[in-house]
Write an enzyme that holds these catalytic residues in place. Sequence first.
Site, mmCIF file in Angstrom:
data_model
loop_
_atom_site.group_PDB
_atom_site.id
_atom_site.type_symbol
_atom_site.label_atom_id
_atom_site.label_comp_id
_atom_site.label_asym_id
_atom_site.label_seq_id
_atom_site.Cartn_x
_atom_site.Cartn_y
_atom_site.Cartn_z
ATOM 1 N N GLU A 268 6.871 -4.703 1.923
ATOM 2 C CA GLU A 268 7.843 -4.200 0.955
ATOM 3 C C GLU A 268 9.096 -5.082 0.981
ATOM 4 O OE1 GLU A 268 10.236 -0.034 -0.001
ATOM 5 O OE2 GLU A 268 9.635 -0.495 2.052
ATOM 6 N N LYS A 345 7.486 2.440 -6.907
ATOM 7 C CA LYS A 345 7.741 3.344 -5.791
ATOM 8 C C LYS A 345 8.219 4.668 -6.370
ATOM 9 C CE LYS A 345 9.921 3.512 -1.213
ATOM 10 N NZ LYS A 345 10.748 2.765 -0.238
ATOM 11 N N CYS A 379 5.759 2.271 1.238
ATOM 12 C CA CYS A 379 6.542 2.789 2.367
ATOM 13 C C CYS A 379 6.690 4.314 2.334
ATOM 14 C CB CYS A 379 7.902 2.090 2.403
ATOM 15 S SG CYS A 379 8.779 2.241 3.978
#
Length: 515
Positions: A268, A345, A379
């Site tokens: 990331e 995300k 993440c």
Amino acid sequence: MTKPSKPAVLTIRNAKLADVDAISALVAKVYKDMPAYTPGMLRGQIAAFPDGQFVVEYADEIVGYAAGFRIDEKTAMSPHTWTQITGGGYAARHDPLGDWFYGMEVCVDPDRRRLRIGQRLYDARRDLCEAQNLKGIVFGGRMPGLARRKAAYPDAREYLDAVTARKLNDPVIGFHMRGGFEPIGVLENYLTSDTASMGHAAHMVWRNPYYAETHGRGAAFAVKETVRVATVQLQARKVASFEEFISNIEYFVDVTSDYRSDFVVFPELFTLQLLSLESKKLTPVESIEALTRYTPRFVEAMRKMAVEYNINIIGGSHPTRTEDGDIQNVAYVFLRDGSVHEQEKIHPTPNERHWWNIKGGDRVHAIPTDCGPIGVLICYDSEFPELARRLVDEGARLLFVPFCTDNRQGYLRVRYCSAARAIENQCYVTLSGNVGNLPNVENMDIQYAQSCILTPCDFPFARDGVAAEASENVETVTVADLDLSDLAWAKSQGTVRNLRDRRFDLYKTVWTDGG
């Protein structure tokens, strides 16, 4: 003199991902008063059991669709609802060792009724049963005459008995019986949106006369499906130009390609190294704005690399200004056929929102690749189980988690949650993180990572659920071969069978896009 028009040709074949939009439009046309399948559901059906999804094509249009999957006899013959047995419409209950074919859908373009499309689709199912030596076909059939005759037949079983005895005519039940299907009972509250059937269905069965009893593990697991995955634990470093940054990344793509990897995963926000090009120290907001300017060059360079090195690249993530004007943290997936996919995300961390003003995305979807559908959870997204479950329902067997954590506690949150996603979804999860630091770059002071490739915890897999892992906080590459056929075994015969054992009668996740 004009040429005579080419006669329309009717063909029946297995559905492909390219058919999803046309199938979705057909279903919406057929079921005007009922919820249509979302594209994600259709992709899930095709991914779960490609052999069991059929389309009829006529004059270059999709005019018929039939969906189904394999299921064990006990489940098929027991009381159930449509949602329970189909896994919410995704065919997620598919069992590669199932003895029966479950028909979850047949729809025919109402403007093409005289082409015997429905009969052709049922014939294709019978051919499939014979080819794969299945015991037969089972499904819940509509009873559209039930609501009209409610006063005379308040009990759905009495209505079905009357139709079976030919005292009444029900067009759908009659069609199935003429096709060799036998009603064995009523499935109550099968599909509540089917008001004409009062939510009920006739439990229909066709038995394959050519079925032969067999023993052993079965053909479903005879062929290994091995995918090689590499994860890059990347050292943050100062670069003097964009070209130098790309050259550093290309080194790892070259190495993993030499190992014949199918996928390589980067961390990331690994493009934050580009901020070392700035002549002055930037504020966090200025930093993200500066990075977005590199997006077109970054995407094109990585796309070209994936093609040239014949490898699928999970390009970590990169801050991008999207069409609505927001800056989002986007994972770009560069496939070796030259196509580029994006996964936003969904859940920015409080830190990202505060320092960088990053906004959350609004869609999560499986991405088709030459190794099957995959999913990306950036993440923090790995800590929300609903996202992984949807990706797996859409057919993903490989999940990739690019992450960026500054200390061991943050890393372990991602690690433990990713392990949980692997177990509860019976899939592989690959993590890739940054190490080192970037001086003069706000909010990227230190990094902690131990990248790894995680498996379900059951007999075919690594003892501790870890296929491979890197050493802590050093730049390195970790590679593992993952056998997708082991996932099929675990879902069908594993010690636990999380996907099949879900309680669809008690709970479900409702998505705003219908998925």
